[in-house]
Write a protein that holds these residues in place. Structure first.
Motif, PDB file in Angstrom:
ATOM      1  N   UNK A   1       0.820  -1.210   0.000  1.00 35.82           N
ATOM      2  CA  UNK A   1       0.000   0.000   0.000  1.00 35.82           C
ATOM      3  C   UNK A   1       0.858   1.266   0.000  1.00 35.82           C
ATOM      4  N   UNK A   2       1.926   1.250   0.770  1.00 37.16           N
ATOM      5  CA  UNK A   2       2.789   2.435   0.835  1.00 37.16           C
ATOM      6  C   UNK A   2       3.568   2.633  -0.466  1.00 37.16           C
ATOM      7  N   UNK A   3       4.143   1.568  -0.994  1.00 40.31           N
ATOM      8  CA  UNK A   3       4.955   1.705  -2.198  1.00 40.31           C
ATOM      9  C   UNK A   3       4.108   2.000  -3.431  1.00 40.31           C
ATOM     10  N   UNK A   4       2.919   1.470  -3.475  1.00 38.14           N
ATOM     11  CA  UNK A   4       2.059   1.744  -4.634  1.00 38.14           C
ATOM     12  C   UNK A   4       1.581   3.188  -4.658  1.00 38.14           C
ATOM     13  N   UNK A   5       1.647   3.865  -3.532  1.00 37.97           N
ATOM     14  CA  UNK A   5       1.215   5.261  -3.491  1.00 37.97           C
ATOM     15  C   UNK A   5       2.180   6.217  -4.172  1.00 37.97           C
ATOM     16  N   UNK A   6       3.402   5.753  -4.474  1.00 34.55           N
ATOM     17  CA  UNK A   6       4.367   6.588  -5.176  1.00 34.55           C
ATOM     18  C   UNK A   6       4.944   7.683  -4.288  1.00 34.55           C
TER      19      UNK A   6
ATOM     20  N   UNK B   1       3.729  10.458  -3.490  1.00 35.82           N
ATOM     21  CA  UNK B   1       2.762  11.101  -2.604  1.00 35.82           C
ATOM     22  C   UNK B   1       2.744  10.459  -1.219  1.00 35.82           C
ATOM     23  N   UNK B   2       3.182   9.222  -1.099  1.00 33.76           N
ATOM     24  CA  UNK B   2       3.181   8.529   0.184  1.00 33.76           C
ATOM     25  C   UNK B   2       4.513   8.640   0.920  1.00 33.76           C
ATOM     26  N   UNK B   3       5.518   9.311   0.332  1.00 32.37           N
ATOM     27  CA  UNK B   3       6.809   9.445   0.997  1.00 32.37           C
ATOM     28  C   UNK B   3       6.640  10.285   2.265  1.00 32.37           C
ATOM     29  N   UNK B   4       7.132   9.771   3.370  1.00 33.32           N
ATOM     30  CA  UNK B   4       6.986  10.439   4.658  1.00 33.32           C
ATOM     31  C   UNK B   4       5.766   9.996   5.441  1.00 33.32           C
ATOM     32  N   UNK B   5       4.885   9.235   4.833  1.00 35.60           N
ATOM     33  CA  UNK B   5       3.691   8.753   5.525  1.00 35.60           C
ATOM     34  C   UNK B   5       4.013   7.483   6.299  1.00 35.60           C
ATOM     35  N   UNK B   6       3.143   7.153   7.265  1.00 39.21           N
ATOM     36  CA  UNK B   6       3.332   5.972   8.107  1.00 39.21           C
ATOM     37  C   UNK B   6       1.993   5.297   8.330  1.00 39.21           C
ATOM     38  N   UNK B   7       2.004   3.975   8.319  1.00 40.23           N
ATOM     39  CA  UNK B   7       0.846   3.160   8.632  1.00 40.23           C
ATOM     40  C   UNK B   7       1.202   2.231   9.781  1.00 40.23           C
ATOM     41  N   UNK B   8       0.205   1.927  10.618  1.00 40.59           N
ATOM     42  CA  UNK B   8       0.427   1.159  11.844  1.00 40.59           C
ATOM     43  C   UNK B   8      -0.404  -0.108  11.779  1.00 40.59           C
ATOM     44  N   UNK B   9       0.177  -1.198  12.224  1.00 42.50           N
ATOM     45  CA  UNK B   9      -0.513  -2.498  12.267  1.00 42.50           C
ATOM     46  C   UNK B   9      -0.110  -3.227  13.539  1.00 42.50           C
ATOM     47  N   UNK B  10      -0.843  -4.253  13.954  1.00 40.59           N
ATOM     48  CA  UNK B  10      -0.418  -5.087  15.084  1.00 40.59           C
ATOM     49  C   UNK B  10       0.843  -5.870  14.721  1.00 40.59           C
ATOM     50  N   UNK B  11       1.746  -5.977  15.656  1.00 45.52           N
ATOM     51  CA  UNK B  11       2.988  -6.706  15.413  1.00 45.52           C
ATOM     52  C   UNK B  11       2.731  -8.200  15.388  1.00 45.52           C
ATOM     53  N   UNK B  12       3.429  -8.882  14.498  1.00 42.84           N
ATOM     54  CA  UNK B  12       3.316 -10.334  14.408  1.00 42.84           C
ATOM     55  C   UNK B  12       4.393 -11.025  15.241  1.00 42.84           C
ATOM     56  N   UNK B  13       5.242 -10.273  15.914  1.00 47.21           N
ATOM     57  CA  UNK B  13       6.335 -10.869  16.689  1.00 47.21           C
ATOM     58  C   UNK B  13       6.029 -10.923  18.175  1.00 47.21           C
ATOM     59  N   UNK B  14       5.402  -9.881  18.729  1.00 46.07           N
ATOM     60  CA  UNK B  14       5.166  -9.799  20.165  1.00 46.07           C
ATOM     61  C   UNK B  14       3.722  -9.412  20.421  1.00 46.07           C
ATOM     62  N   UNK B  15       3.220  -9.876  21.529  1.00 49.41           N
ATOM     63  CA  UNK B  15       1.918  -9.396  21.941  1.00 49.41           C
ATOM     64  C   UNK B  15       2.098  -8.037  22.619  1.00 49.41           C
ATOM     65  N   UNK B  16       1.059  -7.265  22.637  1.00 50.58           N
ATOM     66  CA  UNK B  16       1.111  -5.915  23.189  1.00 50.58           C
ATOM     67  C   UNK B  16       2.206  -5.093  22.500  1.00 50.58           C
ATOM     68  N   UNK B  17       2.257  -5.194  21.209  1.00 48.73           N
ATOM     69  CA  UNK B  17       3.265  -4.461  20.441  1.00 48.73           C
ATOM     70  C   UNK B  17       2.694  -4.127  19.073  1.00 48.73           C
TER      71      UNK B  17
ATOM     72  N   UNK C   1       7.555   5.192   5.299  1.00 52.12           N
ATOM     73  CA  UNK C   1       8.156   5.272   3.985  1.00 52.12           C
ATOM     74  C   UNK C   1       9.163   6.425   3.987  1.00 52.12           C
ATOM     75  N   UNK C   2      10.447   6.083   4.100  1.00 51.32           N
ATOM     76  CA  UNK C   2      11.497   7.085   4.225  1.00 51.32           C
ATOM     77  C   UNK C   2      11.679   7.846   2.913  1.00 51.32           C
ATOM     78  N   UNK C   3      11.791   7.130   1.837  1.00 52.92           N
ATOM     79  CA  UNK C   3      11.961   7.694   0.496  1.00 52.92           C
ATOM     80  C   UNK C   3      11.336   6.725  -0.492  1.00 52.92           C
ATOM     81  N   UNK C   4      11.204   7.094  -1.734  1.00 47.85           N
ATOM     82  CA  UNK C   4      10.519   6.192  -2.680  1.00 47.85           C
ATOM     83  C   UNK C   4      11.141   4.804  -2.716  1.00 47.85           C
ATOM     84  N   UNK C   5      10.324   3.806  -2.418  1.00 49.72           N
ATOM     85  CA  UNK C   5      10.748   2.410  -2.458  1.00 49.72           C
ATOM     86  C   UNK C   5      11.447   1.916  -1.216  1.00 49.72           C
ATOM     87  N   UNK C   6      11.735   2.762  -0.243  1.00 49.71           N
ATOM     88  CA  UNK C   6      12.464   2.372   0.972  1.00 49.71           C
ATOM     89  C   UNK C   6      11.568   2.604   2.175  1.00 49.71           C
TER      90      UNK C   6
END
Length: 350
Positions: free
Chosen positions: A29-34, A36-52, A58-63
């Motif tokens: 979703x972030x990379x497909x935004x091109x 326009x999405x550089x500098x944006x952030x999305x949040x999701x539940x972590x798959x590694x730890x509970x309560x995390x 997106x730091x720069x395009x593609x990264x």
């Protein structure tokens, strides 16, 4: 609360930046935004730890950089924690995290990409440019800033002394991190780098360089008894007259500072001023003065009669001064003053 093993725990959160999705879905979703999405952030539940939680930035395009966020003070398993923590930074919710952390990180990125030493090239290309500059002018030390290819969100400080080397520069909401030291601006970091290009302050490379420099230092300072005073030489105390001053000792040689001979009549005064130097020439004695008046001194009087004075001040002679000449009559017929002893009647009032 039970621990999860690779299973995403869905959260009841309606924030527009939150997604109950997997890592690949957020990244797409972030990379497909091109751009326009550089500098944006999305949040999701972590798959590694509970309560995390996991923040995808997106730091720069593609990264994209993933930041781990801890949750504390949760009401239920499906709720977002009332306290969110990124290392030592504490946030009261998602909005504060995005405004204080992500926006500050975007400011650091803007400062880097607009810096005079930053080039938007691959690390190998930057190294080739540095080698070419070094070959053209071997006496110079050259450096450039570029993106770190191995660690997203990090800067690579590339430089060349004898061969191409690099340092990792981290970004933080407060500034830029080199080793364990944080700097509010990239220019301050570069100033420290110029002082010690082999490593950040406190690192093992910096300690090795400091030890090498320390071995080239001068001899240790003299002992307190041999140390010269910054206020100049002083006379030795009376109790140590048998030992004398350390500067006055002939076995230790001349003092380390120029010796003054102002007023030095001999070299045994213990002060060291003029020690082991030729004695200054003696001044001729001043001419003798006549004895004071209270010891019977009588000044010689000039010969001949005393001169006459017309002023009469303090004169002992009985001669009187001649009377002053008579004054002319006043203008306009003003009556003359009455003779001495005459009454003042008829005299015009003042």
């Amino acid at each position: 609360q039970s621990k999860r093993s690779g299973r995403i725990t869905r959260r009841a959160c309606a924030h527009p930046a939150f997604r109950n999705a997997k890592h690949d879905e957020i990244e797409k979703e972030l990379k497909d935004g091109g751009d326009a999405m550089v500098g944006e952030a999305l949040i999701r539940p972590s798959a590694k730890k509970h309560d995390c939680l996991a923040v995808h930035w997106l730091v720069r395009p593609g990264i994209m950089k993933v930041i781990e966020v801890g949750e504390e003070d949760k009401d239920t398993d499906a709720s977002i924690g009332n306290i969110l923590k990124i290392k030592n930074e504490v946030f009261s919710g998602i909005d504060e995290l995005l405004s204080r952390y992500i926006m500050s990180m975007n400011d650091r990125v803007e400062q880097i990409v607009h810096h005079r030493k930053f080039v938007d090239k691959m690390e190998d290309e930057v190294d080739e440019d540095l080698k070419a500059a070094k070959k053209k002018s071997p006496a110079g030390i050259y450096y450039q800033l570029c993106w770190n290819e191995d660690y997203p969100g990090y800067i690579s400080l590339r430089y060349i002394i004898n061969s191409a080397r690099s340092h990792h520069i981290g970004l933080s909401p407060d500034g830029f991190v080199w080793g364990r030291q944080s700097y509010p601006s990239i220019d301050r970091l570069l100033n420290d780098f110029k002082k010690n290009p082999r490593g950040p302050p406190g690192s093992s490379a910096a300690k090795v360089g400091a030890t090498a420099n320390k071995s080239k230092a001068q001899a240790p300072p003299p002992k307190p008894s041999e140390r010269t005073s910054r206020w100049g030489s002083r006379n030795a105390p009376a109790s140590t007259s048998s030992q004398g001053s350390a500067w006055a000792s002939t076995s230790n040689g001349p003092p380390p500072v120029p010796v003054s001979t102002w007023g030095a009549s001999n070299a045994d005064n213990g002060s060291g001023w003029g020690k082991d130097q030729p004695a200054a020439p003696q001044r001729p004695p001043p001419p003798s003065l006549p004895p004071p008046p209270n010891q019977g001194f009588q000044p010689s009087l000039p010969s001949g009669p005393p001169p006459s004075f017309d002023s009469g001040w303090g004169a002992s002679s009985s001669s009187q001064r001649p009377p002053p000449p008579s004054m002319p009559p006043p203008p306009h017929g003003y009556p003359p003053p009455p003779p001495q002893g005459a009454p003042m009647s008829g005299y015009p009032p003042r």
